[in-house]
Motif scaffolding. Sequence first.
Motif, mmCIF file in Angstrom:
data_model
loop_
_atom_site.group_PDB
_atom_site.id
_atom_site.type_symbol
_atom_site.label_atom_id
_atom_site.label_comp_id
_atom_site.label_asym_id
_atom_site.label_seq_id
_atom_site.Cartn_x
_atom_site.Cartn_y
_atom_site.Cartn_z
ATOM 1 N N TYR A 223 -8.158 97.750 37.783
ATOM 2 C CA TYR A 223 -8.020 98.231 39.261
ATOM 3 C C TYR A 223 -7.590 99.612 39.528
ATOM 4 C CZ TYR A 223 -8.232 97.775 44.357
ATOM 5 O OH TYR A 223 -8.611 97.873 45.710
ATOM 6 N N THR A 233 -14.628 96.155 41.960
ATOM 7 C CA THR A 233 -13.426 95.727 42.864
ATOM 8 C C THR A 233 -13.240 94.431 42.828
ATOM 9 O OG1 THR A 233 -14.370 96.522 44.656
ATOM 10 C CG2 THR A 233 -12.958 98.081 43.946
ATOM 11 N N SER A 234 -12.280 94.141 43.642
ATOM 12 C CA SER A 234 -12.154 92.337 43.762
ATOM 13 C C SER A 234 -13.305 91.677 44.525
ATOM 14 C CB SER A 234 -10.871 92.232 44.876
ATOM 15 O OG SER A 234 -11.350 92.535 46.137
ATOM 16 N N GLY A 235 -14.161 92.361 45.420
ATOM 17 C CA GLY A 235 -15.374 91.524 46.122
ATOM 18 C C GLY A 235 -14.648 90.682 46.790
ATOM 19 N N GLY A 237 -13.827 91.562 50.061
ATOM 20 C CA GLY A 237 -14.154 91.933 51.637
ATOM 21 C C GLY A 237 -14.387 90.790 52.439
ATOM 22 N N ASN A 339 -16.541 101.126 47.573
ATOM 23 C CA ASN A 339 -15.852 101.865 48.414
ATOM 24 C C ASN A 339 -16.197 103.597 48.344
ATOM 25 O OD1 ASN A 339 -13.917 102.427 50.667
ATOM 26 N ND2 ASN A 339 -12.650 103.450 48.904
ATOM 27 N N ASP A 370 -19.106 92.387 55.176
ATOM 28 C CA ASP A 370 -17.729 92.399 55.301
ATOM 29 C C ASP A 370 -17.567 93.095 56.507
ATOM 30 O OD1 ASP A 370 -17.876 95.112 54.499
ATOM 31 O OD2 ASP A 370 -16.792 94.881 52.619
HETATM 32 C C1 LIG Z 1 -17.609 104.283 55.751
HETATM 33 C C2 LIG Z 1 -16.823 102.998 55.382
HETATM 34 C C3 LIG Z 1 -17.217 101.724 56.066
HETATM 35 C C4 LIG Z 1 -16.325 100.775 55.718
HETATM 36 N N1 LIG Z 1 -16.568 99.459 56.524
HETATM 37 C C5 LIG Z 1 -15.825 98.298 56.162
HETATM 38 C C6 LIG Z 1 -16.122 97.125 56.842
HETATM 39 O O1 LIG Z 1 -16.631 96.974 57.888
HETATM 40 N N2 LIG Z 1 -15.100 96.243 56.311
HETATM 41 C C7 LIG Z 1 -14.016 96.208 55.556
HETATM 42 O O2 LIG Z 1 -13.461 95.307 55.175
HETATM 43 N N3 LIG Z 1 -13.880 97.364 54.807
HETATM 44 C C8 LIG Z 1 -14.674 98.447 55.025
HETATM 45 N N4 LIG Z 1 -14.660 99.954 54.282
HETATM 46 C C9 LIG Z 1 -13.504 99.883 53.258
HETATM 47 C C10 LIG Z 1 -13.689 99.504 51.965
HETATM 48 O O3 LIG Z 1 -14.986 100.372 51.537
HETATM 49 C C11 LIG Z 1 -14.233 97.910 51.722
HETATM 50 O O4 LIG Z 1 -13.177 97.102 52.135
HETATM 51 C C12 LIG Z 1 -14.129 97.572 50.304
HETATM 52 O O5 LIG Z 1 -15.112 98.530 49.567
HETATM 53 C C13 LIG Z 1 -14.510 96.218 50.007
HETATM 54 O O6 LIG Z 1 -14.706 95.977 48.639
HETATM 55 P P1 LIG Z 1 -13.284 95.107 47.879
HETATM 56 O O7 LIG Z 1 -13.201 93.762 48.687
HETATM 57 O O8 LIG Z 1 -14.263 94.985 46.458
HETATM 58 O O9 LIG Z 1 -12.474 96.239 47.801
HETATM 59 P P2 LIG Z 1 -10.982 95.953 47.076
HETATM 60 O O10 LIG Z 1 -10.952 97.481 46.554
HETATM 61 O O11 LIG Z 1 -10.867 95.135 46.078
HETATM 62 O O12 LIG Z 1 -9.936 95.970 48.246
HETATM 63 C C14 LIG Z 1 -9.271 94.630 48.637
HETATM 64 C C15 LIG Z 1 -9.319 94.547 50.056
HETATM 65 O O13 LIG Z 1 -8.770 95.656 50.727
HETATM 66 C C16 LIG Z 1 -9.225 96.050 52.021
HETATM 67 N N5 LIG Z 1 -9.538 97.335 51.857
HETATM 68 C C17 LIG Z 1 -9.857 98.154 50.707
HETATM 69 N N6 LIG Z 1 -10.280 99.127 51.026
HETATM 70 C C18 LIG Z 1 -10.233 99.401 52.363
HETATM 71 C C19 LIG Z 1 -10.286 100.486 53.042
HETATM 72 N N7 LIG Z 1 -10.808 101.845 52.873
HETATM 73 N N8 LIG Z 1 -10.187 100.181 54.566
HETATM 74 C C20 LIG Z 1 -9.681 99.089 55.123
HETATM 75 N N9 LIG Z 1 -9.332 98.141 54.191
HETATM 76 C C21 LIG Z 1 -9.684 98.121 52.920
HETATM 77 C C22 LIG Z 1 -10.303 95.116 52.301
HETATM 78 O O14 LIG Z 1 -9.927 93.817 52.847
HETATM 79 C C23 LIG Z 1 -10.892 94.764 50.464
HETATM 80 O O15 LIG Z 1 -11.475 93.638 50.762
HETATM 81 C C24 LIG Z 1 -15.484 100.966 54.766
HETATM 82 C C25 LIG Z 1 -15.202 102.033 54.072
HETATM 83 C C26 LIG Z 1 -16.095 103.217 54.374
HETATM 84 C C27 LIG Z 1 -15.795 104.498 53.642
#
Ligand SMILES: Cc1cc2nc3c(=O)[nH]c(=O)nc-3n(C[C@H](O)[C@H](O)[C@H](O)COP(=O)(O)OP(=O)(O)OC[C@H]3O[C@@H](n4cnc5c(N)ncnc54)[C@H](O)[C@@H]3O)c2cc1C
Length: 445
Positions: A223, A233-235, A237, A339, A370
Motif C-alpha cells: 500500500y 488498492t483495497s477496492g 470503496g 485514485n 462508490d
Molecule cells: C475526483 C474524485 C472523485 C472521487 N469520488 C469518490 C466517491 O464518490 N466515493 C468515494 O468513496 N471516494 C471517491 N474518491 C476518493 C478515492 O479515489 C476513492 O475512495 C478510492 O479510489 C477508492 O478505491 P479503494 O477503496 O481501493 O481505495 P483505498 O486506497 O484502498 O482506500 C480505502 C478507503 O479509504 C477511503 N478513501 C480513500 N481515498 C479517499 C479520498 N481521497 N477521499 C475520501 N475517501 C477516501 C475510501 O472509503 C476507500 O474505499 C474520489 C477521488 C477523486 C479524486
Amino acid sequence: MPAPSIVWFRDDLRLADHPALHAALVRGGPIVLLYLFDEQSPGIRPLGGATRWWLHHSLTAHAAAIARLGGRLVLRRGAAEVEIPRLVAETGADAVFWNRRYGASREVDARLKSALRAGGVEVASFAANLLVEPWEVTTEAGTPYQVFTPFWRAARERPMREPRPAPRALPAGPPAASDDLDAWELLPTRPDWAAGLRATWEPGEAAAHRRLERFAGNGLAAYHRRDEPAVGTSGLGPHLRFGELSPAQNWHRMHGALGPEARRNVPKFLAELGWREFNWSILYAHPDLATRNYRPAYDDFPWSWDRGPEVEAWQQGRTGIPLVDAGMRELWRTGTMHNRVRMVVASFLVKNLLRHWRIGEEWFWDTLVDADEANNPGNWQWVAGSGADAAPYFRVFNPDLQATKFDPDGEYVRRWLPAGERLAPIVDLAASRRDALAAFATLRR
Ligand SMILES: Cc1cc2nc3c(=O)[nH]c(=O)nc-3n(C[C@H](O)[C@H](O)[C@H](O)COP(=O)(O)OP(=O)(O)OC[C@H]3O[C@@H](n4cnc5c(N)ncnc54)[C@H](O)[C@@H]3O)c2cc1C
C-alpha cells in the motif's frame, strides 16, 4: 411478547456491526427488516446508473443473508415520511430503529423521528457509518475543522466503537407485503452495459469481508505504492459506500493480525479512511456540497458549462492523452478508477478544459460504483481548488508527467487502451495550462 419493531436499513446493508439491528434484537419480539427505496424525499439525490446496479445486487445478497438466519427483508418504495408511518400502522410496530445519515436527508430523519414519537412510537438512531460523529470532532472554538491534518489527528485519538458480530438468528417479522426487487428496474437492460461491473465486483457483506481479508493478507503490504495505478488498492470503496462493511470493522481489522510489511502501511490506509471521515464532516456542515463551492471566492471562476464535444471526448476516454483516456475507460468498464488517475482526469477537465467541476462530478456520480454524496463532491472540489483543504488551483497536473512518475512502465495505460491506438490530443497541455492560470488570476483574492 413486545409489539414488533422496525429496523430501517439505508446505506448500511450489513448484519454485523449494525447498532440499530442490535437494539431491536436486545428489545426482543418480532422485527420488520425494511429497505425503503426512496427517491422522493427532499435532500435525496437519485442514484446514478452504477450505484443502482450495485444496490440491486447488494440487496439481493442482504435478503439472502437475512433469510439464512430466519428473517425476511421487506422492500418498499416511496417517501420515508409517508411509507414508514404506513408500515408502523400496518404491522402494529411500536419502535423504529435506524443508523444515522449525515447529508441533507438527515432533515427527513429528524422530522420523521418527531412525528413518530408524537404518535407514541419509540425511535432511536445510532452511530454506525463513520468512525466519529461529525459533531464530536471540532476545533477548540467548536467549529468544524477546515483542514484535514488537525481533523484526523483529533479524530483518530477518540475511542473507536468495538464492532459487534452478526446475529446468529433473526426472529420472523409479522406478515408485510414486499416489492419485487426486479420491479424497481435498477439494472440496465437496454443496453445492458454492466458486463464489466459483473466481471469486476461481487456486492454484499460476505464478499466485502473476503475483500478486506484479501487486502489485509496481501494488498496492504504494497500500500505504500498506493499512488501507482498498476499496483492497486483495497477496492473497498463500494462496500464502504453501501455500508456492507463499516469503517469501525476496517479500523479494528487494521489493529488485528497482520504481517510486518502490511503493519507498516496501516497508518497510511487509516488516513485514507480519515479522508472519508473528513469529507462526511464537511458535508454535515455544508449539505449543499454537490452544488455549491465550499469556498465562495470560486463562485466567480470563469468555468465553462459547455458539455459539447470536448466533454464527450473526456467521458469516452478519447482525449488523446493516454493516462486520461485509460482512466476514463477503466471507469466506464468497471465502475471505478484508481485514485491517482481520478485526480489526473479531474484536473484535466477543470483546468486544461476549463469546465465546471460539477460536470465531472455528475459524470462520476452516474458511473462510479462508490459514488457518494460526500466523497464525490468533496474530492471534485478538492481538485478544483474550491473545496476544503483543497489542492491549490494553480497546481495543474500534467497527465504525461504523472504517467511517467506513477506508471513508468506504461502497465496501467496498456491495460485500458488498445495497443497502437493513437488519437490526436484534443488540447495542447502547455497552452491550456497557461489559460487555466490566466483564469485563476481573474479571481478576487
Ligand atoms: C475526483 C474524485 C472523485 C472521487 N469520488 C469518490 C466517491 O464518490 N466515493 C468515494 O468513496 N471516494 C471517491 N474518491 C476518493 C478515492 O479515489 C476513492 O475512495 C478510492 O479510489 C477508492 O478505491 P479503494 O477503496 O481501493 O481505495 P483505498 O486506497 O484502498 O482506500 C480505502 C478507503 O479509504 C477511503 N478513501 C480513500 N481515498 C479517499 C479520498 N481521497 N477521499 C475520501 N475517501 C477516501 C475510501 O472509503 C476507500 O474505499 C474520489 C477521488 C477523486 C479524486
